[in-house]
Every structure is written in C-alpha cells, then in structure tokens.
Design a protein around this motif. Structure first.
Motif, PDB file in Angstrom:
ATOM      1  N   SER A  73       0.825  -1.207   0.000  1.00 45.89           N
ATOM      2  CA  SER A  73       0.000   0.000   0.000  1.00 45.89           C
ATOM      3  C   SER A  73       0.859   1.258   0.000  1.00 45.89           C
ATOM      4  CB  SER A  73      -0.930   0.005   1.218  1.00 45.89           C
ATOM      5  OG  SER A  73      -1.901  -1.014   1.131  1.00 45.89           O
ATOM      6  N   LEU A  74       1.947   1.229   0.766  1.00 48.93           N
ATOM      7  CA  LEU A  74       2.823   2.397   0.846  1.00 48.93           C
ATOM      8  C   LEU A  74       3.480   2.680  -0.509  1.00 48.93           C
ATOM      9  CD1 LEU A  74       4.072   4.551   2.693  1.00 48.93           C
ATOM     10  CD2 LEU A  74       5.922   2.937   3.175  1.00 48.93           C
ATOM     11  N   VAL A  75       3.969   1.634  -1.167  1.00 51.10           N
ATOM     12  CA  VAL A  75       4.593   1.811  -2.483  1.00 51.10           C
ATOM     13  C   VAL A  75       3.575   2.360  -3.485  1.00 51.10           C
ATOM     14  CG1 VAL A  75       5.638   0.599  -4.423  1.00 51.10           C
ATOM     15  CG2 VAL A  75       6.346   0.057  -2.097  1.00 51.10           C
ATOM     16  N   ALA A  76       2.370   1.791  -3.488  1.00 45.77           N
ATOM     17  CA  ALA A  76       1.345   2.241  -4.421  1.00 45.77           C
ATOM     18  C   ALA A  76       0.911   3.673  -4.131  1.00 45.77           C
ATOM     19  CB  ALA A  76       0.138   1.298  -4.363  1.00 45.77           C
ATOM     20  N   ALA A  77       0.727   4.016  -2.858  1.00 45.96           N
ATOM     21  CA  ALA A  77       0.253   5.348  -2.506  1.00 45.96           C
ATOM     22  C   ALA A  77       1.309   6.414  -2.771  1.00 45.96           C
ATOM     23  CB  ALA A  77      -0.175   5.373  -1.037  1.00 45.96           C
ATOM     24  N   LEU A  78       2.548   6.153  -2.375  1.00 44.67           N
ATOM     25  CA  LEU A  78       3.621   7.126  -2.612  1.00 44.67           C
ATOM     26  C   LEU A  78       3.878   7.297  -4.107  1.00 44.67           C
ATOM     27  CD1 LEU A  78       6.228   6.334   0.195  1.00 44.67           C
ATOM     28  CD2 LEU A  78       4.708   8.312   0.028  1.00 44.67           C
ATOM     29  N   GLY A  79       3.911   6.190  -4.836  1.00 45.69           N
ATOM     30  CA  GLY A  79       4.129   6.289  -6.272  1.00 45.69           C
ATOM     31  C   GLY A  79       3.032   7.066  -6.965  1.00 45.69           C
ATOM     32  N   ALA A  80       1.772   6.797  -6.606  1.00 43.42           N
ATOM     33  CA  ALA A  80       0.655   7.502  -7.225  1.00 43.42           C
ATOM     34  C   ALA A  80       0.675   8.989  -6.882  1.00 43.42           C
ATOM     35  CB  ALA A  80      -0.669   6.878  -6.782  1.00 43.42           C
ATOM     36  N   ALA A  81       0.972   9.318  -5.623  1.00 46.44           N
ATOM     37  CA  ALA A  81       1.004  10.724  -5.207  1.00 46.44           C
ATOM     38  C   ALA A  81       2.111  11.482  -5.934  1.00 46.44           C
ATOM     39  CB  ALA A  81       1.191  10.816  -3.696  1.00 46.44           C
ATOM     40  N   LEU A 250      -4.480   0.162  12.907  1.00 43.85           N
ATOM     41  CA  LEU A 250      -3.118   0.322  12.406  1.00 43.85           C
ATOM     42  C   LEU A 250      -3.126   0.863  10.980  1.00 43.85           C
ATOM     43  CD1 LEU A 250      -1.465  -2.946  13.772  1.00 43.85           C
ATOM     44  CD2 LEU A 250      -1.246  -0.626  14.689  1.00 43.85           C
ATOM     45  N   ALA A 251      -4.138   0.486  10.194  1.00 43.63           N
ATOM     46  CA  ALA A 251      -4.202   0.942   8.805  1.00 43.63           C
ATOM     47  C   ALA A 251      -4.488   2.433   8.698  1.00 43.63           C
ATOM     48  CB  ALA A 251      -5.267   0.152   8.053  1.00 43.63           C
ATOM     49  N   THR A 252      -5.140   3.019   9.711  1.00 42.63           N
ATOM     50  CA  THR A 252      -5.442   4.449   9.671  1.00 42.63           C
ATOM     51  C   THR A 252      -4.271   5.314  10.126  1.00 42.63           C
ATOM     52  OG1 THR A 252      -6.350   4.415  11.924  1.00 42.63           O
ATOM     53  CG2 THR A 252      -7.884   4.007  10.106  1.00 42.63           C
ATOM     54  N   LEU A 253      -3.299   4.731  10.810  1.00 42.12           N
ATOM     55  CA  LEU A 253      -2.211   5.533  11.378  1.00 42.12           C
ATOM     56  C   LEU A 253      -1.349   6.233  10.326  1.00 42.12           C
ATOM     57  CD1 LEU A 253      -0.991   3.356  14.386  1.00 42.12           C
ATOM     58  CD2 LEU A 253      -2.477   5.368  14.398  1.00 42.12           C
ATOM     59  N   PRO A 254      -0.940   5.582   9.215  1.00 41.24           N
ATOM     60  CA  PRO A 254      -0.097   6.298   8.253  1.00 41.24           C
ATOM     61  C   PRO A 254      -0.718   7.581   7.728  1.00 41.24           C
ATOM     62  CG  PRO A 254      -0.040   3.952   7.827  1.00 41.24           C
ATOM     63  CD  PRO A 254      -1.089   4.167   8.864  1.00 41.24           C
ATOM     64  N   SER A 255      -2.007   7.558   7.416  1.00 41.79           N
ATOM     65  CA  SER A 255      -2.662   8.771   6.928  1.00 41.79           C
ATOM     66  C   SER A 255      -2.620   9.874   7.979  1.00 41.79           C
ATOM     67  CB  SER A 255      -4.109   8.471   6.540  1.00 41.79           C
ATOM     68  OG  SER A 255      -4.163   7.517   5.501  1.00 41.79           O
ATOM     69  N   LEU A 256      -2.855   9.510   9.235  1.00 38.83           N
ATOM     70  CA  LEU A 256      -2.817  10.498  10.303  1.00 38.83           C
ATOM     71  C   LEU A 256      -1.412  11.042  10.505  1.00 38.83           C
ATOM     72  CD1 LEU A 256      -5.150   8.753  12.926  1.00 38.83           C
ATOM     73  CD2 LEU A 256      -5.733  10.583  11.326  1.00 38.83           C
ATOM     74  N   VAL A 257      -0.414  10.172  10.433  1.00 42.92           N
ATOM     75  CA  VAL A 257       0.974  10.606  10.622  1.00 42.92           C
ATOM     76  C   VAL A 257       1.407  11.535   9.495  1.00 42.92           C
ATOM     77  CG1 VAL A 257       3.371   9.829  10.688  1.00 42.92           C
ATOM     78  CG2 VAL A 257       1.629   8.606  11.999  1.00 42.92           C
ATOM     79  N   VAL A 258       1.081  11.174   8.256  1.00 48.15           N
ATOM     80  CA  VAL A 258       1.448  12.013   7.114  1.00 48.15           C
ATOM     81  C   VAL A 258       0.799  13.386   7.232  1.00 48.15           C
ATOM     82  CG1 VAL A 258       1.161  12.278   4.622  1.00 48.15           C
ATOM     83  CG2 VAL A 258       1.902  10.096   5.561  1.00 48.15           C
ATOM     84  N   PHE A 259      -0.469  13.417   7.592  1.00 47.62           N
ATOM     85  CA  PHE A 259      -1.144  14.698   7.738  1.00 47.62           C
ATOM     86  C   PHE A 259      -0.543  15.518   8.874  1.00 47.62           C
ATOM     87  CE2 PHE A 259      -4.446  17.486   9.424  1.00 47.62           C
ATOM     88  CZ  PHE A 259      -4.820  18.162   8.277  1.00 47.62           C
ATOM     89  N   ALA A 260      -0.199  14.877   9.989  1.00 51.15           N
ATOM     90  CA  ALA A 260       0.385  15.603  11.116  1.00 51.15           C
ATOM     91  C   ALA A 260       1.738  16.202  10.757  1.00 51.15           C
ATOM     92  CB  ALA A 260       0.532  14.665  12.314  1.00 51.15           C
ATOM     93  N   ILE A 261       2.503  15.514   9.895  1.00 57.22           N
ATOM     94  CA  ILE A 261       3.828  16.009   9.527  1.00 57.22           C
ATOM     95  C   ILE A 261       3.737  17.212   8.600  1.00 57.22           C
ATOM     96  CG2 ILE A 261       5.943  15.431   8.260  1.00 57.22           C
ATOM     97  CD1 ILE A 261       5.655  12.588   9.319  1.00 57.22           C
ATOM     98  N   ILE A 262       2.831  17.165   7.631  1.00 58.55           N
ATOM     99  CA  ILE A 262       2.816  18.203   6.603  1.00 58.55           C
ATOM    100  C   ILE A 262       1.717  19.235   6.793  1.00 58.55           C
ATOM    101  CG2 ILE A 262       3.734  16.540   4.963  1.00 58.55           C
ATOM    102  CD1 ILE A 262       1.029  16.428   3.651  1.00 58.55           C
TER     103      ILE A 262
END
Length: 277
Positions: A73-81, A250-262
C-alpha cells in the motif's frame, strides 16, 4: 448583541456536534481494538475497556501478513502521489494561464470525469493493463491510481495557480526567464501548499482504495492493506471483530501521521507581501 452571541453559540454547538460525529467511529474503533473477547460480546458495551489487552494486535499479525500488505500500500500510494503531482503541476499551470476555449473545455472535462462510477472504468482499465502485462502487479495499480487521482489533482492545482499573482511571472519574463524557468523557480515555490495538499489527497486516496486493488491484484503477496483487512471476515460474513479492529486501527495511522507532519505546509498567506504596489 444578544442575537450575535446566540448565533455564535449556535455555530460552536454545531461545530462541536460535527466533530463528535466525525470522531465517534475512530474512537469506537480504538476502544474495540483493545477489548478482550468477553467485552466484545457484551450486551452492555463500554467506551473504555475494563480489561485492555494487546491480544487482538498479536492475533491480527499472526493471521494475516499485515506488514507486507502495508508495504504494498505504501509503495502504491507514494508512487501515485508523486507521479500525479509531477504530471498535474505543469498541466494545471497551462490550464490556468491559457484562458482559451480548449483550456475551459479541459477544465470542464476534469470536473465531469469525477462523476464516472468505478464500475464503468474497471473494464477498460483491466483491458489496458492486460495488454501491458501489468495485471496483478503493484506498478499496474500505481498507474490506475494516477489515472484516478489526476483529474481531481488538476482541479485543485488550477485554483492554486490562479491565486499566484501574474505580476511575478511578468517580472521573471522581464529578467529573461522562460516559461519552464518561471514555473520551476517562481511559481512552483509559491504553489508549495497546493502541491502538498494535492499530494496528500492522492496519497490518502490510494492508501484507502479497495475496489481497484481487489479486482487487479490476485495473489496474496501483491495485495494491499484494505484488501487484506477483508480476510478477517469469514465465509459466512462473521467478522473476527477484535483482530479486525486492531488491523483497521493500524491501517489508519499512516494517513494520520502524514497529515500531522505536513499540516503546517497546508496554510494560507504564503503570498502575503510577495507583490509590492
């Protein structure tokens, strides 16, 4: 005065109710993830687990390859973004600055394309990926996510480009800068909030996407996290609630972390004082 105060209190009350409405599913998910089986089956559920446990998390990792699915999921999401932002930025610049009938028609098509249902798109996308031999591959899924995210990314960035004062580009042209140099050195830095917001949208959309991943990815080692979460539901539709809640949390944490960083970059006022009268 009293009317103004009452209206403001009503606005705050409505905002509070809306925040509670948004936060309820996530808070209940966290509570469920830490409850033991006997509390999950209780007829009188409580917000705070009486006997919190990490057994649901251990069971979730033991039953399904969550880390490998999260990596997909991370590879697909980062690549698409990344690809969507790289493609949308120059395209949005042309659509915003060239006020021609073709540019207006392209903008209208971008908006209309968002109304297309996923079922209508999956068959042609499947045939294209089949001819390219990209079925059941993460790169093929990235291509689909870019196609899906690009129209809305264009629509977002066109608005940000139009907010950049044309006087800055005219001043760069007077200094001898070409179109590409102006876009890279002058416009793009001022578009940073819009580019970050667009990238975040594309990332979150791809991270949470389920339908395309379910249809295009067949082998378990290629599946993304949203698809793997469905494996916690049995053949008869009975969900293993504790591990499912733990894995979903656990699946919701990456989205929250990315938003908190940027989130500091997603702010207005970056153009204040850029042009002096």
């Amino acid at each position: 005065m009293r009317t103004s105060t009452a209206g403001r209190v009503g606005q705050y009350a409505a905002l509070l109710a809306y925040l509670v409405f948004l936060a309820f599913p996530f808070l209940w998910l966290i509570s469920t993830a830490f409850k033991p089986p006997r509390e999950l089956g209780s007829l009188h559920p409580t917000w705070i687990p009486k006997d919190p446990t990490l057994a649901n998390f251990r069971q979730a990792f033991d039953e399904q390859p969550l880390l490998h699915a999260a990596l997909n999921s991370l590879v697909a999401a980062l690549g698409a973004a990344l690809i969507a932002v790289l493609l949308a930025t120059p395209m949005a610049y042309v659509m915003a600055r060239r006020r021609t009938p073709l540019a207006r028609a392209a903008t209208g098509w971008v908006v209309v394309s968002q109304a297309f249902p996923l079922v209508l798109l999956i068959i042609p996308l499947f045939l294209v990926l089949k001819n390219l031999r990209l079925i059941n591959s993460v790169p093929g899924l990235v291509m689909v996510y870019v196609v899906w995210a690009l129209p809305f990314a264009l629509w977002m960035l066109v608005g940000y480009v139009r907010a950049v004062p044309p006087e800055l580009e005219e001043a760069a042209a007077v200094d001898g800068a070409g179109r590409v140099r102006t876009l890279v050195s002058v416009t793009a830095p001022l578009l940073a909030p819009g580019i970050v917001a667009t990238g975040l949208f594309a990332f979150v959309t791809a991270w949470n996407e389920f339908f395309f991943a379910l249809v295009l990815l067949k082998t378990p080692e290629k599946q993304t996290l949203p698809v793997v979460l469905t494996h916690f539901i049995g053949a008869e539709g009975v969900a293993d609630l504790g591990p499912l809640a733990a894995a979903a949390f656990l699946a919701t944490l990456p989205s929250l972390v990315v938003f908190a960083i940027i989130q500091r970059r997603i702010t207005g006022g970056m153009l204040a004082g850029a042009v002096k009268n």
